[in-house]
Design a protein around this motif. Structure first.
Motif, short mmCIF file in Angstrom:
data_model
loop_
_atom_site.label_atom_id
_atom_site.label_comp_id
_atom_site.label_asym_id
_atom_site.label_seq_id
_atom_site.Cartn_x
_atom_site.Cartn_y
_atom_site.Cartn_z
N ASN A 1 0.82 -1.22 0.00
CA ASN A 1 0.00 0.00 0.00
C ASN A 1 0.85 1.26 0.00
O ASN A 1 0.41 2.32 -0.41
N GLU A 2 2.07 1.11 0.51
CA GLU A 2 3.00 2.26 0.52
C GLU A 2 3.91 2.25 -0.70
O GLU A 2 4.70 3.17 -0.89
N GLY A 3 3.89 1.17 -1.47
CA GLY A 3 4.79 1.08 -2.62
C GLY A 3 6.22 0.76 -2.21
O GLY A 3 7.18 1.05 -2.93
N LEU B 1 8.82 0.42 -5.17
CA LEU B 1 8.38 0.01 -6.52
C LEU B 1 6.86 0.13 -6.60
O LEU B 1 6.14 -0.55 -5.88
N PHE B 2 6.41 1.07 -7.43
CA PHE B 2 4.97 1.21 -7.69
C PHE B 2 4.68 0.46 -8.98
O PHE B 2 5.28 0.75 -10.02
N ARG B 3 3.76 -0.50 -8.91
CA ARG B 3 3.40 -1.23 -10.12
C ARG B 3 2.62 -0.31 -11.07
O ARG B 3 1.86 0.54 -10.59
N LEU C 1 0.46 11.48 3.43
CA LEU C 1 1.43 12.49 3.88
C LEU C 1 1.77 12.13 5.32
O LEU C 1 0.87 11.82 6.11
N HIS C 2 3.04 12.15 5.65
CA HIS C 2 3.44 11.82 7.02
C HIS C 2 4.70 12.57 7.40
O HIS C 2 5.32 13.24 6.56
N LEU C 3 5.09 12.43 8.66
CA LEU C 3 6.37 12.98 9.13
C LEU C 3 7.18 11.83 9.72
O LEU C 3 6.64 11.04 10.52
N LEU D 1 18.21 15.16 7.16
CA LEU D 1 17.83 15.00 5.76
C LEU D 1 17.32 13.60 5.44
O LEU D 1 17.77 12.62 6.04
N GLN D 2 16.41 13.53 4.50
CA GLN D 2 15.98 12.26 3.92
C GLN D 2 16.19 12.37 2.42
O GLN D 2 16.25 13.49 1.89
N ALA D 3 16.23 11.23 1.74
CA ALA D 3 16.49 11.32 0.29
C ALA D 3 16.01 10.07 -0.43
O ALA D 3 15.74 9.04 0.18
N GLY E 1 5.21 12.12 1.46
CA GLY E 1 4.62 10.80 1.26
C GLY E 1 4.54 10.52 -0.23
O GLY E 1 5.45 10.90 -0.97
N SER E 2 3.44 9.93 -0.66
CA SER E 2 3.37 9.63 -2.10
C SER E 2 1.94 9.64 -2.60
O SER E 2 0.99 9.62 -1.81
N LYS E 3 1.83 9.68 -3.92
CA LYS E 3 0.55 9.57 -4.61
C LYS E 3 0.61 8.34 -5.50
O LYS E 3 1.68 7.96 -5.96
O1 AKG Z 1 8.67 8.27 -2.24
C1 AKG Z 1 7.88 7.62 -1.57
O2 AKG Z 1 7.26 6.67 -2.03
C2 AKG Z 1 7.66 8.00 -0.13
C3 AKG Z 1 8.94 8.04 0.63
C4 AKG Z 1 8.76 8.35 2.05
O3 AKG Z 1 7.72 8.72 2.48
C5 AKG Z 1 9.89 8.26 2.97
O4 AKG Z 1 11.00 7.88 2.55
O5 AKG Z 1 9.70 8.59 4.15
#
Ligand code: AKG
Length: 390
Positions: free
Chosen positions: A122-124, A167-169, A195-197, A250-252, A329-331
């Protein structure tokens, strides 16, 4: 009802959403920067303003191809299964273990992707465990990636966390058997918008700073070479904003396939790093009350913050870096193209000796990956095998 709505909207009073510029040469992508522009500081100025920056051409064509192949191979290998089914030496797991049930689905036969897919779909994200493949390690020690973090964090004494693949299908016109005979739309493969922190904002901006918690890297698993989800979280256990190394976090992600709006993928709330402190104080007695102790905080889908989010689109080979204070987060995917990425976090090295338990595990995983002589001197320090000189 009205009161709650009013309170939530108030939480965004004072937040000024900057307009994210598009790439003048390709409107499908947001504005990106070169490695030279990282050196010159212009990428850093953008980062300060928006809380994120995309650096293009960080990976070569060969590195992109090897990474795409590694994500598929990782899926097919079944290495993402949790320890119960992947650890031969565990007597309980042994009962269930066989070569056949350990394998993942074939990359070329999407028909297999329904019955057998890593959890966290669900999160990919490709399964809960961190990825310990050779290519994933090579990307983590990639000199271009290190250059960006060294500049943004203003130190070359860095540690990298061990995170996962995304990986998003594809969800449109999926060639089910990979032979051009049957095409299907697969809306059920869409990931959940979110969307999250990855930080606890109420703890980060607490009036009284609590000491940071220590991490048990082999937590709750019978073998220290098994599941290890803690590696993905280590950077999130930040504690207070005044703690050493916490002034900037940082995140990346490294993006492996051209990622357009319709392909789904990363989104963030631009410029929110400047507003998070105010927001944390305003929401402390509402949202914060329920989520006080977690370092992973999903923002409810009813929260107006979703209207401020923006998809960050970018070419393959780009590195996207964002400030941990941005809700992100992601769409979901709405195209016939997969979305592929590797998540990364770099942080200033803690005092010598902090990583005794971590070091043992990473050392064994590096050896298992077959990285051999390709492990660089910088890599040894980045992965925490060797201390930096004082
Ligand atoms: O790019 C994404 O699918 C989300 C990545 C994300 O939320 C994270 O790394 O905390």
């Amino acid at each position: 009802m009205l009161t709650i709505k009013y309170k939530r909207t108030m939480a965004y009073k004072g937040y000024n959403r900057p307009n994210v510029p598009r790439d003048p040469t390709n409107e499908e992508f947001v504005l990106s920067f070169t490695l030279d522009e990282v050196e010159s500081g212009s990428a850093g100025s953008f980062f300060e303003e928006f809380g994120f920056v995309v650096i293009r051409d960080v990976l070569s064509k060969e590195e992109i191809e090897a990474s795409v192949d590694d994500v598929w191979s990782y899926l097919e290998s079944g290495a993402w299964r949790n320890t119960m089914f992947s650890n031969k030496s565990n007597p309980v797991a042994n009962k269930f273990w066989s070569e056949d049930n350990r394998k993942g689905p074939d990359r070329n036969i999407p028909h297999q992707w329904d019955a057998c897919w890593p959890n966290m779909e669900n999160e990919g994200i490709l399964g809960a465990p961190p990825v310990f493949t050779k290519q994933a390690f090579l990307n983590r020690q990639n000199p271009n990636v290190i250059k960006v973090f060294t500049k943004l964090l203003n130190t070359n004494k860095l540690i990298v966390n061990i995170d996962r693949y995304g990986l998003f299908r594809p969800t449109i016109n999926v060639d089910l058997f990979g032979d051009g005979t049957v095409f299907k739309n697969k809306p059920m493969w869409e990931t959940d918008p979110n969307l999250h922190l990855d930080v606890n904002p109420w703890e980060y901006y607490a009036e009284v700073a609590e000491p940071p918690k220590s991490i048990d890297y082999a937590r709750a698993f019978p073998s220290k070479l098994s599941h290890l989800p803690t590696f993905c979280e280590e950077h999130n256990a930040t504690g207070h904003s005044s703690a050493p190394g916490n002034q900037i976090r940082l995140q990346a992600l490294l993006n492996f396939i051209d990622n357009r709006e319709q392909d789904g993928g990363f989104q963030l709330v631009p410029g929110f790093h400047k507003h998070l402190e105010q927001w944390a104080h305003r929401t402390r007695d509402t949202l914060g009350k329920y989520k006080r102790f977690g370092s992973f905080n999903v923002l409810p889908s009813s929260d107006p913050i979703h209207q401020y989010a923006e998809r960050i689109t970018m070419p393959a080979g780009s590195l996207l870096v964002w400030d941990i204070r941005l809700p992100h987060g992601s769409k979901p995917n709405h195209s016939d193209r997969p979305r592929m990425a590797q998540f990364l976090k770099y942080f200033p090295a803690p005092p010598k000796g902090t990583f005794k338990q971590r070091k043992e595990i990473v050392e064994a995983k590096l050896e298992q990956s077959g990285i051999g002589d390709d492990l660089t001197a910088t890599g040894r320090k980045l992965f925490g095998l060797e201390d930096y000189d004082d």
